[in-house]
Design a protein around this motif. Structure first.
Motif: not given
Length: 502
Positions: A70-78, A326-330
């Motif tokens: 989903p586009a509203d879920l933050p994605k982090e990492g390689s 965080r502003a976009n995630a807990h």
């Protein structure tokens, strides 16, 4: 054509499903990655482009769009590199897109096509097992992923080998679960000269999972005794080992797929920040209190820590978890730790020695100890004064009783608690609350009277009252007593320090 490859996003110790969708559209050649990714995800375009070129393929002269849904879920990492590359190759028709849909894929790509390790593979494997899918991961992390149980793991060394595997030309060998690491043996209690009261408090802390504060001059053995604690604690159970290994996996500290067996022992420097202790950072990672989950967090020179950093541990010590907002995630990490702290009585450390103490004594002691807040001290069950080691103690032979004997008593007390509270109940007496506290920790009539008098005289808080009951229950377990008695309450009270309220 749109090709879809499943992967995951990590939020704490939770792996959430993410779909990597790739489409090729006629138009001006371009390569875009959308879906709320961080800088590492945005840079994956160049790594994917280089890896595909390394295996002798060229990107089609079309408009390439990769969507992380989903586009509203933050994605982090390689770890999104490999699923993006496979989705692109699926859209190009190089590999069967339907086959890719049956695997959760994680891994970082090198420009030469090699697949590099990335944190969190164990969490991804557990997620894949729950979804009934297989897992594609770096070859160096196959042993780690195999611990997830009944899940097909494809450990791939490079992109070309993975493509040959999917085409059926050269199959990659499956993964075998890594070994359980050997128990790490630290210092032995036989190395501690004297300090019988402190060693007794250490045994009680180990038996019941209680927090402990040692106060004494430099060189009295506080750090040595703290380092001895893991040696008298029982080994992790299978479930606990998996919990600890999941934290180590998401933080990138799980080496060679070895499942943790020894309880963690973390000893951060007193200059550690709040984020270092509780977790956080640009990419949210577990802090020391989570890396010590189900183990020991040792804070030496307690008053030297920043007061705000220390007070940030108050909630995790009470609830057993820490939430990083965080502003976009807990993000929530487990943090059920046993806190062992050590401090000098004053800044110079020699408050009780008239020949060595500074001229500001005893005011310097009050100022120094006031750096630790009252609510923080209230969460520490056992307070023990550690005296300086005398010359007579130093010349004595090693004590007959060491860590092996103490560990046996601790194991018996822990076994009693496991039987008493059941598999789904509290792990130790330090976690008992509510009806279980009333049922198992209520003392007999003489003990109740003593506790009532002490509560009034020492001005104990409700938390302090509860913690006295828990410590007394542990002392009773070490004595193999069914009921908490006056003698157990008396010893528990002797380890309680009246702290100023804040």
């Amino acid at each position: 054509m749109v090709a879809t490859v499943p992967t995951v996003a990590y939020l704490g110790l939770e792996a959430r499903a993410v779909e990597v969708q790739c489409s090729l559209i006629a138009g001006v050649p371009n390569f875009n990655v959308v879906g709320l990714g961080d800088k590492a995800v945005a840079e994956s375009r160049e790594r994917v482009r280089g890896a595909i070129a390394a295996i002798g393929l060229a990107l089609p002269p079309k408009r390439i769009t990769v969507n992380l849904s989903p586009a509203d879920l933050p994605k982090e990492g390689s770890h999104y590199d490999l699923p993006i590359a496979l989705a692109l190759l699926g859209a190009m028709g190089i590999v069967d897109a339907e086959t890719l849909a049956g695997y959760v894929v994680v891994g970082e790509l090198g420009l030469d096509g090699r697949i590099a390790p990335s944190p969190g593979v164990l969490l991804a494997a557990i997620h894949a097992s729950e979804q009934g899918k297989g897992l594609v991961c770096p070859v160096s992390q196959g042993a780690e992923a195999a611990w997830a149980g009944s899940v097909e793991v494809i450990p791939a060394p490079d992109l070309l080998s993975l493509l040959n595997h999917f085409k059926g030309s050269v199959l990659l060998p499956g993964a075998v679960a890594g070994e359980v690491e050997e128990r790490v043996h630290g210092p032995d209690l036989q190395q501690v000269k004297g300090q019988e009261t402190a060693k007794r408090a250490l045994e009680i802390a180990a038996a019941g999972g209680h927090n402990l504060l040692m106060v004494g001059p430099p060189g009295s053995g506080k750090s040595l005794m703290a380092a001895c604690l893991p040696g008298i604690l029982p080994d992790l159970t299978a479930g606990e080992a998996l919990e600890v290994s999941m934290v180590a996996s998401v933080s990138g500290e799980l080496t060679a797929g070895r499942l943790k067996r020894t309880r963690p022992f973390r000893s951060p420097h007193h200059s550690a920040s709040m984020a270092a202790l509780t977790g956080g950072g640009l990419r949210v990672k577990p802090g020391e209190v989570s890396l010590a989950h189900l183990g020991v967090l040792f804070l030496d020179e307690l008053p030297e820590f920043q007061r705000a950093a220390l007070d940030s541990l108050r909630q995790p010590l009470e609830t057993g978890s820490v939430s990083v907002a965080r502003a976009n995630a807990h993000v929530t990490f487990p943090a059920r730790v046993q806190l062992i702290a050590a401090m000098n009585p004053c800044r110079c450390g020699h408050l009780g020695d008239a020949a060595l103490a500074c001229s500001r004594a005893p005011k310097c002691a009050a100022d120094y100890q006031a750096k630790v807040s009252g609510p923080m001290l209230d969460r520490i069950d056992l307070h023990v004064d550690v005296s300086a080691v005398s010359a007579a103690d130093l010349v004595l032979p090693p004590p007959a009783e060491g860590s092996i004997e103490v560990r046996a008593r601790v194991a018996e007390a822990r076994a009693l608690q496991t039987v008493r509270y059941g598999v789904d109940g509290p792990r130790t007496n330090a976690e008992v609350d509510g009806p279980l506290l009333d049922e198992y920790c209520t003392p007999d009539e003489p003990g109740r009277k003593l506790l009532a008098q002490a509560t009034e005289a020492m001005r104990l808080s409700a938390r302090g009252y509860t913690r006295i009951l828990r410590v007394a229950r542990t002392i009773a377990d070490l004595a193999n007593a069914e009921k908490v008695g006056r003698i157990h309450i008396a010893e528990a009270l002797s380890y309680r320090r009246q702290a100023p309220r804040s």
